[in-house]
Write a protein that holds these residues in place. Structure first.
Motif, short mmCIF file in Angstrom:
data_model
loop_
_atom_site.label_atom_id
_atom_site.label_comp_id
_atom_site.label_asym_id
_atom_site.label_seq_id
_atom_site.Cartn_x
_atom_site.Cartn_y
_atom_site.Cartn_z
N GLN A 188 -23.43 20.07 33.08
CA GLN A 188 -22.21 18.38 32.50
C GLN A 188 -23.22 18.42 31.03
O GLN A 188 -22.44 18.81 30.14
N LEU A 244 -20.76 21.42 28.90
CA LEU A 244 -19.84 20.50 28.00
C LEU A 244 -20.01 19.60 27.24
O LEU A 244 -19.43 19.77 26.03
N TRP A 245 -21.27 18.60 27.10
CA TRP A 245 -21.37 17.74 26.54
C TRP A 245 -21.27 17.81 24.64
O TRP A 245 -21.66 17.66 24.27
N VAL A 285 -13.72 11.69 19.65
CA VAL A 285 -14.31 10.94 20.37
C VAL A 285 -13.18 11.08 22.10
O VAL A 285 -12.96 11.46 23.34
N ILE A 325 -11.50 14.11 22.81
CA ILE A 325 -12.34 14.86 24.33
C ILE A 325 -12.08 14.12 25.56
O ILE A 325 -12.13 15.04 26.82
N ASP A 326 -12.04 12.61 25.54
CA ASP A 326 -12.02 12.05 27.07
C ASP A 326 -10.83 12.63 27.65
O ASP A 326 -11.36 12.64 28.90
N ILE A 368 -10.46 15.80 29.22
CA ILE A 368 -11.07 15.48 29.88
C ILE A 368 -10.37 14.92 30.80
O ILE A 368 -9.95 15.30 31.99
N PRO A 379 -16.28 12.41 29.46
CA PRO A 379 -17.80 12.66 28.86
C PRO A 379 -18.46 11.69 27.67
O PRO A 379 -19.19 10.97 27.94
N MET A 380 -17.70 11.36 26.88
CA MET A 380 -18.26 10.04 26.20
C MET A 380 -18.80 9.46 26.45
O MET A 380 -18.71 8.63 26.61
N LEU A 381 -17.08 8.35 27.24
CA LEU A 381 -17.11 7.04 28.45
C LEU A 381 -18.36 7.46 29.75
O LEU A 381 -18.76 6.10 29.77
N PHE A 440 -20.50 8.82 29.50
CA PHE A 440 -22.38 8.52 28.43
C PHE A 440 -22.32 6.78 28.33
O PHE A 440 -23.55 6.59 28.17
#
Lengths: 317, 317
Positions: free
Chosen positions: A198, A201-202, A216, A219-220, A223, B236-238, B240
């Protein structure tokens, strides 16, 4: 160390720390029918824990509570010593600060009856570096959950140099008993397994935002509407086993192997030696077991459709 | 370039390449009611495509076929020129080999009527390096799908230096019209967005197997039973953003920022400047929109439960 066959005799668990992870553990153990004793030095710990458990409870109720499970079985104590009283297991979920964890684990160790296993939710420290101040470090293990701990099954279990293998075994058995999926690691690796994957990826995502290569939200979306739809049903290995078509992972590695040299991420790839190639191919075949590629494709397809329906309906509320 | 408002006038699509991705595109377009003309130099292309479409069809049927959709609307042609005859869009899905792609795209360009957009499924080459031999490179774009293209919505669209912005816009509009989620990238970045994220994770996984730190099956379990359960609902953004509790991404970065220095993956992190921190925090707030942290937690929890049910039921068959 307590007897592995007796994990089902525990009725009380102590949770130390009232953050998102600590509160999530409290909710999980309450839903599984345990009495939970919780402690956190913050003055508003009880209120925070109540909010966290309240937020989790609808999901846990819809999943099905254990017989006798109740939010009333939570006792927030004034001191650490009171929290561990009568507990058959202790889960520590304090902030990620090594000195704090070292002292807290020593404090927990000092007041917890002998033979009770104490697990830390740390997301990255090794138990070897955390157990240095404890008098009986042999019962200290890492039990690393994922947010939210009351829904995500995975717990990574690993001991430190001074941890007894029995404590690691007991923790694994106990977590399985409370409904968790356990990965027991033989050796300490910083970040364990899932966090390393993880985190890679982050970090790549942060680089892309820092360089203006992606927003942002892109990126979400990349995924959630892309590879993220496959990952609950097949991890990265089986996913690529299917990307190889009828030739499976062997074809995939032989065809896409050279792309490991491509600058597709800032992370350098390992040398794709024959040994690594064979280990990955054999691992996929072992994991697939009796399922053919066609079986796995059908399973994946059914799952992706159902996942999309599930996510769509959850978003609509 | 064709008119963006006329994407709904297309009734025939050409697919070049009969591998897993090419076959997946064929299945997708057939299910959406298109006539598909396919070509691949392999002598068994027609048989391979039939197998691939047959494997995809149950999933596509359960999702709901477009009016008039039929597997019979596939024509496998003997030559490339026949495949593009009458097609309003061409999707190229040949093996990942730059010289091959350069020549094939030039060949496609030479026989395809002017004004028809041609997209490449390449998983990593930039269109700038692929379009060098084409006479009308302005209609060549990357349209990068994910396996299986008939179920995973994401398509990443980006042009090369010689691509016209209208072709990029048209391709995005057409993919959206056929049910895809489109990310249009302003600049060429090797591996695009989703593959860079996925590739970082994949390389870290290969390192772990190479070093004996994890088995293939542990890596898959770490994802399927861990963070993979969150990623179809929140990227990954939301994800976190919610790990930060009531403080959201701001608290998360301020608390876990230092862990970017930890050796949790072989990938070095970018410097967490105030600018990057603020961009990530603001991006999360923008993406969350009117949804509070509590709303997002409830949405995530509902989705994770439904995802687990979906995966469990897909595995049982």
């Amino acid at each position: 160390m307590p007897d592995v066959s007796a994990v089902d005799t525990i009725d009380t668990v102590a949770c130390v720390g009232a953050g998102v992870i600590g509160g999530g553990w409290v909710a999980h153990f309450l839903a599984r029918g345990y009495r939970v004793r919780a402690w956190d030095p913050a003055p508003d710990a009880a209120a925070k824990l109540t909010r966290l458990v309240d937020a989790a409870w609808p999901a846990l109720t819809s999943l099905g509570l254990a017989d006798g499970a109740s939010r009333d079985h939570l006792t927030v104590t004034a001191t650490l010593a009171e929290a561990v009283e009568g507990a058959g297991f202790v889960q520590e979920s304090a902030p990620e600060d090594l000195a704090l964890k070292q002292k807290l684990l020593a404090d927990i160790d000092a007041v917890t009856p002998a033979g009770v296993v104490v697990a830390s939710s740390t997301s990255g420290y090794g138990m070897t570096e955390m157990q240095v101040a404890a008098k009986t470090p042999e019962r200290l293990v890492v039990g690393h959950p994922f947010n939210p701990p009351y829904l995500i099954p995975l717990v990574e279990v690993v001991g430190g140099k001074l941890t007894s293998p029995q404590a690691v075994e007991w923790a694994g058995a106990f977590y399985r008993h409370v409904g968790k999926t356990v990965i027991t690691m033989a050796d300490e690796v910083p970040g364990f397994i899932a966090n390393r994957l993880q985190e890679a990826l982050w970090r790549e995502a942060l680089h892309m935002v820092a360089n203006g290569e992606a927003t942002v939200e892109q990126i979400d979306t990349a995924i959630t509407d892309g590879p993220g739809l496959r990952w609950p049903v097949q991890g990265p290995m089986l996913t690529f086993h299917l990307a190889g078509g009828e030739g499976g992972m062997a074809h995939m590695l032989d065809h896409f192997g050279p792309s490991l040299k491509s600058p597709w991420t800032r992370l350098d790839a390992p040398e794709l030696t024959k040994k690594l190639r064979d280990a990955v191919v054999e691992g996929c075949e072992e994991e697939a077991g009796e399922r053919t590629i066609a079986d796995l494709v059908a399973e994946r397809d059914r799952a992706i459709i159902a996942i999309q329906e599930a996510v769509g309906s959850a978003r609509r509320g």
